[in-house]
Structures are given as structure tokens and as C-alpha cells.
Design a protein around this motif. Structure first.
Motif, short mmCIF file in Angstrom:
data_model
loop_
_atom_site.label_atom_id
_atom_site.label_comp_id
_atom_site.label_asym_id
_atom_site.label_seq_id
_atom_site.Cartn_x
_atom_site.Cartn_y
_atom_site.Cartn_z
N UNK C 23 0.83 -1.20 0.00
CA UNK C 23 0.00 0.00 0.00
C UNK C 23 0.86 1.26 0.00
N UNK C 24 1.88 1.28 0.86
CA UNK C 24 2.73 2.47 0.91
C UNK C 24 3.47 2.67 -0.40
N UNK C 25 3.93 1.58 -0.98
CA UNK C 25 4.62 1.70 -2.27
C UNK C 25 3.64 2.21 -3.33
N UNK C 26 2.43 1.66 -3.32
CA UNK C 26 1.42 2.10 -4.30
C UNK C 26 1.10 3.57 -4.09
N UNK C 27 1.08 3.99 -2.85
CA UNK C 27 0.80 5.41 -2.57
C UNK C 27 1.87 6.30 -3.18
N UNK C 28 3.12 5.92 -2.98
CA UNK C 28 4.20 6.74 -3.56
C UNK C 28 4.12 6.74 -5.08
N UNK C 29 3.83 5.58 -5.63
CA UNK C 29 3.72 5.50 -7.09
C UNK C 29 2.62 6.44 -7.59
N UNK C 30 1.48 6.37 -6.93
CA UNK C 30 0.35 7.22 -7.34
C UNK C 30 0.68 8.69 -7.14
N UNK C 31 1.42 8.99 -6.09
CA UNK C 31 1.80 10.38 -5.84
C UNK C 31 2.63 10.91 -6.99
N UNK C 32 3.55 10.08 -7.49
CA UNK C 32 4.38 10.51 -8.60
C UNK C 32 3.53 10.79 -9.82
N UNK C 33 2.62 9.84 -10.11
CA UNK C 33 1.86 9.95 -11.34
C UNK C 33 0.78 11.01 -11.29
N UNK C 34 0.15 11.13 -10.16
CA UNK C 34 -1.07 11.94 -10.09
C UNK C 34 -0.95 13.18 -9.23
N UNK C 35 -0.06 13.16 -8.30
CA UNK C 35 -0.02 14.25 -7.33
C UNK C 35 -1.04 14.02 -6.23
N UNK C 36 -0.97 14.82 -5.20
CA UNK C 36 -1.80 14.58 -4.02
C UNK C 36 -3.28 14.72 -4.31
N UNK C 37 -3.65 15.78 -4.99
CA UNK C 37 -5.08 16.08 -5.10
C UNK C 37 -5.82 15.06 -5.97
N UNK C 38 -5.14 14.48 -6.94
CA UNK C 38 -5.81 13.53 -7.82
C UNK C 38 -5.63 12.09 -7.33
N UNK C 39 -4.88 11.93 -6.28
CA UNK C 39 -4.69 10.59 -5.73
C UNK C 39 -5.96 10.18 -4.98
N UNK C 40 -6.45 8.99 -5.31
CA UNK C 40 -7.64 8.50 -4.62
C UNK C 40 -7.32 7.19 -3.92
N UNK C 41 -7.96 6.99 -2.80
CA UNK C 41 -7.67 5.78 -2.03
C UNK C 41 -8.10 4.53 -2.78
N UNK C 42 -9.16 4.66 -3.54
CA UNK C 42 -9.59 3.52 -4.35
C UNK C 42 -8.51 3.13 -5.34
N UNK C 43 -7.92 4.13 -5.94
CA UNK C 43 -6.85 3.86 -6.90
C UNK C 43 -5.65 3.22 -6.21
#
Lengths: 208, 208, 208, 208
Positions: C23-43
Motif C-alpha cells: 500500500x505504501x509503495x502504491x501510494x508513492x507511485x500514485x503520488x508521482x503519477x497523479x499528485x496529491x489532489x488527484x490521488x484517490x484511495x480507491x486507486x
DNA sequence: AAGTAACCGAGACGGTACGTCACGTCTTTCG
DNA sequence: CGAAAGACGTGACGTACCGTCTCGGTTACTT
């Protein structure tokens, strides 16, 4: 169409007469492409090359506009004298079917009728602009048939009116249902079959 | 009606069965009060005590929802065996008229039919959910009449189908037109007159 | 990340340890791709191959998750003994700059700091998980410099703390501003210049 | 700020000038109460007594709106001539700190900067509207100091630019970090200490 | 080995906000 | 003064996520 303008003012710049025609034509065009629900007044105004305000100055809303646009289609209805009652019935059914084959008539007519269920004023407007114009044909046809001796003269005027209404509902309703709900073409063969049944039903002597 | 759900999944929380019924009932209620054009899915959801998303999860749009809501009204259609063809025809016309007398049926049916002109999928849905369900009655009625010997057995199946379709268009179309366009009640007297014409037209021997 | 779990139960199936890391790794990955505001927990859950519920069982919300995901990045911070104070300062600034060059750090850190302005608990969590971990380096560096005799031992402990805080704000703040606001790389040349100014400012004798 | 409107049309109703001011004020108000993430454009519109569409007609999204709302705060920045370089530095740091002490500045600034990491256009907008407006003060301060003879005139223009940028990152970054991350007030005492270190670092002769 | 408690995936649920669209009205400038 | 242009307040649209909930099924401790 007869006078949307409540009072013909004398002063100021007169309203462009061509605009009216352009708007109604644009409405029918949009009706064909989009159907009633997706038709927007802004889009109609744009197609007609007219500002939205101009449109609102002349019509109260979408329904009123569409009624007028569709009503123009029925101006061309005419009952050719075919010589016999059977042929006359076929003729009028075919004409009505021809109009209903046009998509702007289908979408427009059905939609405003549906809307009219919750709008008394709209219902009245439809009756004046569209329905009565059609019923005239049925009346003419009956008169001719009586003149030719194909139908006995109806003495009771109430009964006569009821019969007229019934014929009208049968003709218009059946054609509409065939065209719109069953989505089958009301072509010549079908019309012949329908007209035969109608004629037999009306002329066969029988106990009430 | 049967299955809007494309595939009955096994996993996850199952859909609330009560929600469906509540939504369809709310839709009919709103249809009566507001008519099709002023009916909003948000309002339906609120009436049903359901979130808007739940509604969109089950139906693609307003039209689909209304078709299903109206279709349920036709579930109660049934052909009582009245003993004679004439009585059977009167019976079915009366039943159909009774349903169309309900405002939710009027608004709903007409509007979705109007919309279906520009939407093939919707037309198909209407045919399956509503039209075929009615046509069944006509078929049954004909079969009974033949069994009683009131109608000669039709040897040509194509001709038989054409006749069925014609009868159906005449019955449904005429009742609809009477009720909606002419805005007159399809009461017992009127139905008797209509059924008489229909029966005479169908049974009178005559050259094709 | 020290106990999100409020109470470590003894019985039942224990929580999957690998899920946390994923989960933490996925969070960082999503942060890179999307940034904070577009990051969703479902994603994030989908990327981690985990159900959304699993995620909510462990973290209270987006902010908490991101803090933990970013905090892991700072675990690798270490102060190499470069022999002189100047070199040590350069070293720590470079390390900090290296972390901030990673986009997951930029988006994540700035966003949660921004959120923390209206959320005391979040501020505390950031301080514990991220800030204090960095400040430790400054303390170590000062101790070494005193041991080498490069800095006079500070007798007043309050004054010492104030100086530490100032250095820390200057180092971290300047690097962040350079990297994020000015959007310029904190490369070796820039770091040398900055470290020189910082060192001179701190060591030059002068009246308070 | 200057002109979000891409082209000043001549025709049609002009945009309400008062609406702009009301919206930006409402944005700052909401920023204080809710913070960036909980701020909704619908809420801003309601506070400003304006329709949501009006807001979307002028700004592309939340970020653009917040940038403009925050940028207005920096309009009041001004460099008072305090007579000495040291006093000038203290003065500008204090002014910057005063702005950052306002919660609308904190939330707004940090959040849009965080968002700008994934949005080049937003970064540019921030630079134009906010950053350059601040950097101007640093430039003025340096020019004055040179005029007073406190700083040697910098011959190499590249080196001068690099120094300006460094000073700016140090001042702005340190104040931001102190205020937001360390969550300590940038009061007069702290500013004096910081300014002393900064001045010493910049003026102490030393080998490059 | 059986029981059982907590986990897991999947996905529906009631919500909130989104950003867009059309409505019908209004304020401009132009002809 | 009408017509075009277009901004305005209003309200519904259909979508996306939120955080919660109910399912059926799976593990790993406990007895």
C-alpha cells in the motif's frame, strides 16, 4: 400559426418577418437531427441565425415553438376527390401516413402531445393548430360520401359527431401506432388492408 | 423488465431488492405529479429514499427507468373469457383503456415512445417490455375465437400475422388517440361503439 | 511507522504484513503519477492489489496514509562524517536535496504540510514521523563540530536549541524553496554556495 | 493577476467587475475557515453571492482561483528604506513573515505550490503572480545597499543573479519553514537572529 | 482436528462535490 | 427601439470518490 404577437404595435422597429420562418424551419431541422428532448432553444436560435432573445420574444417556450413548427406540416393536407368512399379513405390515410413518415413530425407531435397531458393550454393549442385541421378532412369525406349516396344521411347530429370522432381516432391513432410504436411503414398495401376493415366496419348494417 | 443486470455476479454485496421496487414506484408517482419532462432522477431518488448513484447503477437514464416503471403497469393485463368474440374485444379494449386512463401511463408511455424515435435501443426495450406483452392478448383472443368457430382458421401464417398486427395497431392506437390526443374518456359506451366497428370490419366477408 | 494499530489483539487472523508495504509503495507511485489532489484511495487500493476496506482498516484517511508513505523516504537519511563542518553541512544539504528531488516527496510533503495547517493531529504526526527524524542530523553535526573544536560549546541550552532550530529551518526551508518554488535543481554547485553563506553566517564572530 | 480574460470583447453584456472582487474575497475567507482541500467552488460562489457558473466562466479551476486570491495579498509588500542593509533585511523578512502569518496565505500558498508540481501552467502562473513580485524587493534592497556602499558592486551579472536567487530562496524558504513546518511564530526576535546570520554570511569576505 | 475470531476480496450503499449544460432573464452596444 | 451578443442566477445533469456496509470465503490462532 395565427398571431403569437398579442398586440401588433405601431411604433418602433417592426419584427423581422423572415425571422419567423427561419426559426420554424430551424426548429424542424433540429427536431429531425436531435429529437425533442435534446433540442435546445439556443441551438435553434443559432441555426436560424437569430439571437436567443428574439426567439423568446415570440414564443413562450419549447413546447409552443414546436407546436407551431409541426403545425405548418399539416397545412398541405388536402382531400383529393377519388370518386368512391373507399378510395377517399385510402387517400386520406395515405396522406396522413406520409406526413407522419417525416421524422420532424414524429418526434415533434408525440412529444408535445405527451407534454400536453400536464398542460391544458398546450393541449388547446395543439387542438387548434393541428387536430382540427385534420378532422376537417374526415368531415369533407363524409359529406361527399353522403352526396354520392354511399352513406345514409345521419339524422342525429350527436350521433354524427360521435361517429366522426371515432373515425378520426381510428384513422389517426392506428396510423400513428403503426408508424411509431410498431415502427412499420404505413405503405400502400397496409393502407389498403386497413381501409378495407375500416370501411366494412362502418358500412355493414348491424344492430347497435 | 426481466434483468437489467447484465450478469448476476456472485461476489460482493448484493443489490437491494427493495430499492428497485421503491424506485419504480417513486418514478410512477413523480410521473403523475410532474410529467416526463419535469421529472428528474434526483427527485425520483429522493422520493425512493435512495441515493442518486444507486439509481444510475441500475438504469442508464430517464428513458430506461420510465419504460420499466410503465411496463409494470401492463403486468396486470389479462384477457377474461367473456364467451364471445365481441365481448372479448370489448374486454381487452376496456382493460387497455383502464391502464391508459392512469396519468402515469399517459405521460410515461407517450414520452418514451417519442424519445424512441431517435433511439433504436429504447425502441427495442419498449417493444419487449410493453408492446409484446399486449400483443399476447390479441393472439389469445383470436385463438379462442377460432376455437369457438367465430373466426375461420387462417391458413396463411403470413396473412395471419399481418392481421394480428393490424388489429393490434387499431386497438392500441385508437384507444391511445382517443385518450391522449382527443382527450376524451374511453368509457364503456365508446368502447362498445368502437368494438362493434372493429368486429364488423373483421368478420364481414368481402373480396380482398 | 510506529503503530497505527491502536491495540494489538492476540486472537484471530493477523493483518497481512506485506499488504502494508504494498500500500505504501502504491501510494508513492500514485503520488508521482497523479499528485496529491488527484490521488484517490480507491486507486491506491487497486494498485496495491488490495480491497479498499483493507486500506481503511489501517489508515484514517488520505493524509495519514501519505504521511506514512513519505516518511519512509526519510529513513535513509544519514550524516556521513566528512571531516569538517563545512563538508558536513554540504553533505546533509545534498542528502536532503536528493530526497526532495524525488517527485513523490515533493507532492506528498508539501501537500500534507498544507493540510496540517488546519489539522493539529496531522501536524503532530508530521513532526514525529518526518521533521524530528531530520533534525537529528543537525544535532549530530553540531556535536561533531564542537568535538572537533570548530564551534565553541554553547553553554546556554536555550540559545543552543534556538540556533539548532534556526539552522534547521534555514537548511530545510531554503532547499525546499529552491526545489519547489523556484523549481531549480539543488545541484552540487548551488549547494556549495549555499553552504558557504550558511557557514560564514554561523561562525563569523559578531555582537548579538 | 492582470487579465484572466483572454480577449476584451466589445459586444454583449460585460462581466461584472464587482463579482471578481467578491469571489476573491470569498475565496480567502473560505481558505481561512476550511483550508484548501475542503474548500469547494460551490461554497465560494455561495459566499460571494454569485452563481457557480460565473465562477467557472472566469477561472479554470480551484488552483487558478486560489493563486489569484492569494496573489492579491502580496500586493501590499513594500520595502521601507530603513537606512542600513541590516535593517532593510529585517524589514523585508518581517513583512514576508507578516503575510505568511495570515492563515489564508499559509493554506493557499502551500497548497497551490504542491499542486504546481504536476502542473507546469500553474507553476508559471504562481511565478508571475506571486514569486516575481517578491523577488523585486530583494533586487531593490541590493541596489540600495550598493548605493550606500554596503555591498561591493557585482560586476559579473550571472553571479549577481545567482546571489539574488539564493538570498530569495533563503529568506522566503526559511520564513515559510519556520512558520509552516516548525509552526513557530516568525516574531521580531527570531527575525533579528535570522537576519544577523544572513547578513554575516553574505558580507563576510571569504574565498569562493 | 475443530472451532472461531478476525482477516480478506468484492462491490453496493448513502452522500457530497464536481464541472457542464440549458434554461429564461438581464444588460450592453450597434444599426 | 429592435436585434446581436453574451453574462447572469438557477437548477439538473451524469460522474467520481468518499467512507461505510454487507456479503462469501480464507487464515491462523485456540482448545
Amino acid at each position: 400559426m395565427q398571431s403569437r404577437t398579442p398586440a401588433p404595435r405601431a411604433t418602433g422597429r417592426p419584427r423581422s418577418a423572415t425571422a419567423d420562418a427561419a426559426i420554424l424551419a430551424a426548429t424542424r431541422e433540429a427536431l429531425v437531427e436531435l429529437g425533442w428532448s435534446k433540442l435546445t432553444l439556443g441551438d435553434v436560435a443559432a441555426r436560424a441565425g437569430v439571437a436567443k432573445t428574439t426567439l423568446y420574444r415570440r414564443w413562450a417556450g419549447k413546447n409552443e415553438l414546436v407546436v407551431d413548427a409541426v403545425a405548418e406540416l399539416f397545412d398541405e393536407l388536402e382531400l383529393p376527390d377519388c370518386g368512391t368512399l373507399a378510395a377517399d379513405i385510402e387517400g386520406v390515410v395515405l396522406q396522413y401516413a406520409a406526413i407522419l413518415a417525416r421524422p420532424e413530425a414524429k418526434s415533434g407531435l408525440m412529444s408535445v402531445v405527451a407534454e400536453s397531458i400536464h398542460d391544458e393550454a398546450l393541449r388547446e393549442r395543439i387542438r387548434c393548430s393541428i387536430v382540427e385541421r385534420q378532422k376537417r378532412l374526415v368531415l369533407e369525406g363524409r359529406a361527399r360520401a353522403e352526396a354520392r349516396g354511399e352513406l345514409p344521411p345521419e339524422s342525429d347530429p350527436g350521433e354524427a359527431a360521435r361517429t366522426i370522432d371515432l373515425i378520426f381516432d381510428m384513422v389517426a391513432g392506428t396510423v400513428v401506432h403503426r408508424t411509431l410504436v410498431s415502427a412499420q411503414p404505413a405503405d400502400e398495401e397496409w393502407v389498403r388492408g386497413f381501409a378495407r376493415v375500416l370501411l366494412l366496419g362502418l358500412t355493414s348494417a348491424g344492430p347497435r
